[in-house]
Design an enzyme around this catalytic site. Structure first.
Site, PDB file in Angstrom:
ATOM      1  N   TYR A 129     -17.297   5.329 -55.701  1.00  0.00           N
ATOM      2  CA  TYR A 129     -16.271   5.963 -55.796  1.00  0.00           C
ATOM      3  C   TYR A 129     -15.189   6.614 -54.437  1.00  0.00           C
ATOM      4  CZ  TYR A 129     -14.542  11.329 -55.137  1.00  0.00           C
ATOM      5  OH  TYR A 129     -13.687  11.902 -54.778  1.00  0.00           O
ATOM      6  N   ILE A 130     -16.356   6.786 -53.851  1.00  0.00           N
ATOM      7  CA  ILE A 130     -15.760   6.855 -51.601  1.00  0.00           C
ATOM      8  C   ILE A 130     -15.501   5.459 -51.288  1.00  0.00           C
ATOM      9  CG2 ILE A 130     -15.824   7.503 -49.401  1.00  0.00           C
ATOM     10  CD1 ILE A 130     -17.992   9.642 -50.475  1.00  0.00           C
ATOM     11  N   ASN A 159     -22.859  -4.376 -55.369  1.00  0.00           N
ATOM     12  CA  ASN A 159     -24.083  -4.809 -56.484  1.00  0.00           C
ATOM     13  C   ASN A 159     -23.948  -4.571 -58.128  1.00  0.00           C
ATOM     14  OD1 ASN A 159     -25.117  -2.835 -56.809  1.00  0.00           O
ATOM     15  ND2 ASN A 159     -26.820  -2.451 -55.786  1.00  0.00           N
ATOM     16  N   GLY A 203     -20.977   1.002 -58.854  1.00  0.00           N
ATOM     17  CA  GLY A 203     -19.578   0.474 -58.579  1.00  0.00           C
ATOM     18  C   GLY A 203     -18.789  -0.434 -59.762  1.00  0.00           C
ATOM     19  N   ASP A 242     -26.789  -7.646 -53.328  1.00  0.00           N
ATOM     20  CA  ASP A 242     -27.464  -6.745 -52.644  1.00  0.00           C
ATOM     21  C   ASP A 242     -28.055  -6.746 -50.907  1.00  0.00           C
ATOM     22  OD1 ASP A 242     -28.699  -4.494 -54.389  1.00  0.00           O
ATOM     23  OD2 ASP A 242     -30.089  -5.060 -52.857  1.00  0.00           O
ATOM     24  N   ASN A 268     -33.551   2.319 -51.474  1.00  0.00           N
ATOM     25  CA  ASN A 268     -32.132   1.081 -50.817  1.00  0.00           C
ATOM     26  C   ASN A 268     -31.874   2.061 -50.112  1.00  0.00           C
ATOM     27  OD1 ASN A 268     -29.489  -0.025 -52.798  1.00  0.00           O
ATOM     28  ND2 ASN A 268     -29.234   1.955 -52.014  1.00  0.00           N
ATOM     29  N   TYR A 307     -33.124  12.095 -50.562  1.00  0.00           N
ATOM     30  CA  TYR A 307     -32.147  11.943 -50.331  1.00  0.00           C
ATOM     31  C   TYR A 307     -31.760  12.259 -48.822  1.00  0.00           C
ATOM     32  CZ  TYR A 307     -27.342  11.792 -50.682  1.00  0.00           C
ATOM     33  OH  TYR A 307     -25.981  11.522 -50.126  1.00  0.00           O
ATOM     34  N   LYS A 311     -31.911   9.942 -45.181  1.00  0.00           N
ATOM     35  CA  LYS A 311     -30.712   9.436 -45.106  1.00  0.00           C
ATOM     36  C   LYS A 311     -30.366   9.892 -43.046  1.00  0.00           C
ATOM     37  CE  LYS A 311     -26.892   8.818 -48.090  1.00  0.00           C
ATOM     38  NZ  LYS A 311     -26.095   8.061 -47.584  1.00  0.00           N
ATOM     39  N   ASP A 351     -30.849  23.711 -54.258  1.00  0.00           N
ATOM     40  CA  ASP A 351     -29.606  24.013 -54.073  1.00  0.00           C
ATOM     41  C   ASP A 351     -29.443  25.109 -53.414  1.00  0.00           C
ATOM     42  OD1 ASP A 351     -28.043  22.291 -55.821  1.00  0.00           O
ATOM     43  OD2 ASP A 351     -27.620  23.270 -57.614  1.00  0.00           O
TER      44      ASP A 351
HETATM   45  N1  UFG Z   1     -22.912  22.208 -60.272  1.00  0.00           N
HETATM   46  C1  UFG Z   1     -22.570  23.497 -61.368  1.00  0.00           C
HETATM   47  N2  UFG Z   1     -22.595  22.566 -62.664  1.00  0.00           N
HETATM   48  C2  UFG Z   1     -22.876  20.889 -63.187  1.00  0.00           C
HETATM   49  C3  UFG Z   1     -22.768  20.920 -61.477  1.00  0.00           C
HETATM   50  C4  UFG Z   1     -22.902  21.486 -59.962  1.00  0.00           C
HETATM   51  O1  UFG Z   1     -23.164  25.091 -61.203  1.00  0.00           O
HETATM   52  O2  UFG Z   1     -23.112  21.189 -63.858  1.00  0.00           O
HETATM   53  C5  UFG Z   1     -23.215  24.029 -59.621  1.00  0.00           C
HETATM   54  C6  UFG Z   1     -23.999  22.615 -58.244  1.00  0.00           C
HETATM   55  O3  UFG Z   1     -25.024  23.853 -58.303  1.00  0.00           O
HETATM   56  C7  UFG Z   1     -23.737  23.600 -56.527  1.00  0.00           C
HETATM   57  C8  UFG Z   1     -22.077  22.741 -56.920  1.00  0.00           C
HETATM   58  O4  UFG Z   1     -21.989  23.295 -58.185  1.00  0.00           O
HETATM   59  O5  UFG Z   1     -23.634  24.553 -56.715  1.00  0.00           O
HETATM   60  C9  UFG Z   1     -21.955  21.515 -56.317  1.00  0.00           C
HETATM   61  O6  UFG Z   1     -22.387  21.021 -56.781  1.00  0.00           O
HETATM   62  P1  UFG Z   1     -22.825  19.015 -57.347  1.00  0.00           P
HETATM   63  O7  UFG Z   1     -23.294  18.207 -57.152  1.00  0.00           O
HETATM   64  O8  UFG Z   1     -20.777  18.300 -56.617  1.00  0.00           O
HETATM   65  O9  UFG Z   1     -22.422  19.290 -55.391  1.00  0.00           O
HETATM   66  P2  UFG Z   1     -23.956  18.856 -54.346  1.00  0.00           P
HETATM   67  O10 UFG Z   1     -23.462  20.195 -53.935  1.00  0.00           O
HETATM   68  O11 UFG Z   1     -24.992  19.165 -55.516  1.00  0.00           O
HETATM   69  O12 UFG Z   1     -23.814  18.092 -53.628  1.00  0.00           O
HETATM   70  C10 UFG Z   1     -23.650  17.269 -52.238  1.00  0.00           C
HETATM   71  C11 UFG Z   1     -23.297  15.801 -52.708  1.00  0.00           C
HETATM   72  C12 UFG Z   1     -24.599  15.053 -52.336  1.00  0.00           C
HETATM   73  C13 UFG Z   1     -25.115  15.750 -51.279  1.00  0.00           C
HETATM   74  C14 UFG Z   1     -25.127  17.320 -51.286  1.00  0.00           C
HETATM   75  C15 UFG Z   1     -25.902  17.961 -50.126  1.00  0.00           C
HETATM   76  O13 UFG Z   1     -22.767  15.295 -53.830  1.00  0.00           O
HETATM   77  O14 UFG Z   1     -24.928  14.048 -52.389  1.00  0.00           O
HETATM   78  O15 UFG Z   1     -24.204  18.470 -51.248  1.00  0.00           O
HETATM   79  O16 UFG Z   1     -26.439  18.829 -50.081  1.00  0.00           O
HETATM   80  F1  UFG Z   1     -26.967  15.382 -50.812  1.00  0.00           F
END
Ligand code: UFG
Length: 321
Positions: free
Chosen positions: A11-12, A32, A36, A50, A91, A140, A144, A284
């Site tokens: 994606y990015i 790999n 992607g 890879d 990975n 994760y 990082k 979360d």
């Molecule tokens: N959410 C929903 N419903 C969904 C999907 C997500 O309510 O079906 C909510 C999640 O609970 C969260 C928000 O939407 O509150 C954003 O969720 P995402 O999954 O889109 O993104 P995240 O904040 O969980 O994750 C992002 C990056 C990760 C990184 C993280 C850092 O995608 O790679 O931020 O905390 F680790």
């Protein structure tokens, strides 16, 4: 300048390849294709491989003189990292070390690393600046943060110069409509909401409505993928100009709740899709918002698509292409 983009079919990474080609760079992509897509690589030379294959790395670095390396090839699902930590450490950490070792052996000095807001864990202050304590709460984020620390040691010992870019919530799509987000499975909020709007999904589930936020849903800092890529470009130029190793938090500094994202998607698409209120998703944090002043001051980074509506509009154009 010749730039190696590892994970350039994702994606990015795919947006980055397009930008580098536009800026006149020679680009080699190593991917790999585990996540992607070959057709997302719209420029440069593609090498299927890879980071675990040391001979591939040796051949690549032996045959080319890279002026910079960008590394996007990580697994990205927080929940999966808890279930399968071995997959994530292998990975995202060990294979990254292979890449760094190849760079050191072949005297390639400049490295841009895709890091994450997940290194901070549950924030103790908002907005989150670069010096905020690092207390990752899942494999994760821990992986990082391990790489970021490895990079500090590699600089001291081997002179490898690195910029770690801690993304908050990458979102949106190429404003020209050529590229966008294609994760499988998709776990990110904006594409899931738009798939509900387009009818590809029956509904979107809100993960928790009882958080300590104004509307009870989680707040995130959404940052347009093109703005993220611009920050990579500026960071690479900083290293080319002789700048030292550092890290930047990348977000817009504006938090939007899950409910506000849904409202924005309804306004942009004109569709009234179904929304289900579900349980909280484990791990979360209630609120993640970046303090990106360092990137603005030191890199001169100025996000162009800072508006949530524009981010959703570009993602929607990609969803209904
Ligand atoms: N959410 C929903 N419903 C969904 C999907 C997500 O309510 O079906 C909510 C999640 O609970 C969260 C928000 O939407 O509150 C954003 O969720 P995402 O999954 O889109 O993104 P995240 O904040 O969980 O994750 C992002 C990056 C990760 C990184 C993280 C850092 O995608 O790679 O931020 O905390 F680790």
């Amino acid at each position: 300048m010749h730039v190696l983009v590892v994970g350039g079919a994702g994606y990015i990474g795919s947006h980055m390849v397009k930008l580098l080609c536009r800026r006149g760079c020679e680009v080699t992509v190593l991917d790999n294709l585990s996540a992607g897509r070959r057709d997302a690589v719209v420029g440069g030379r593609f090498v299927l491989g890879d980071l675990g294959e040391l001979d591939v790395l040796d051949d690549l670095f032996g045959a080319n003189r890279f002026d910079g390396v960008m590394h996007f090839a990580s697994h990205i699902q927080v929940g999966e990292s808890v279930q399968e930590p071995a997959k994530y450490y292998r990975n995202n950490v060990f294979k990254t070390q292979h890449l760094l070792d190849a760079m050191v052996s072949h005297r390639t000095r400049c490295f841009i690393f895709s890091s994450t807001a997940a290194i901070f864990g549950e924030p103790i202050r908002i907005p989150i600046d670069e010096d905020h304590p690092k207390n990752p709460i899942n494999p994760y984020g821990r992986g990082k943060w391990m790489v970021e620390q490895m990079l500090q040691d590699y600089d001291i010992a081997y002179g490898l110069k690195a910029v770690s870019l801690r993304y908050f919530n990458a979102a949106g799509a190429d404003p020209e409509g050529e590229l966008g987000e294609c994760h499988d499975p998709e776990t990110h909020l904006i594409p899931l909401v738009l798939q509900a709007a387009s009818g590809r999904r029956p509904h979107v589930t809100v993960f928790g409505t009882d958080y300590d936020t104004p509307d009870g849903t989680c707040i995130r800092d959404y940052i347009h993928v093109t703005d993220l890529c611009e920050a990579h470009w500026l960071a690479l130029q900083r290293l080319w100009d002789g700048g030292g190793s550092t890290a930047y938090n990348l977000g817009n500094g504006n938090g939007f709740s899950v409910q506000e994202v849904i409202d924005a998607a309804r306004a942009v698409t004109g569709r009234n899709f179904s929304v289900v209120h579900g349980e909280r998703r484990p791990g979360d944090p209630a609120r993640l918002v970046a303090d990106s002043r360092r990137a603005r001051t030191e890199l001169g980074w100025e996000p162009r698509y800072a508006d949530l509506t524009m981010i959703v509009e570009h993602a929607w154009r990609w969803e209904v292409r």
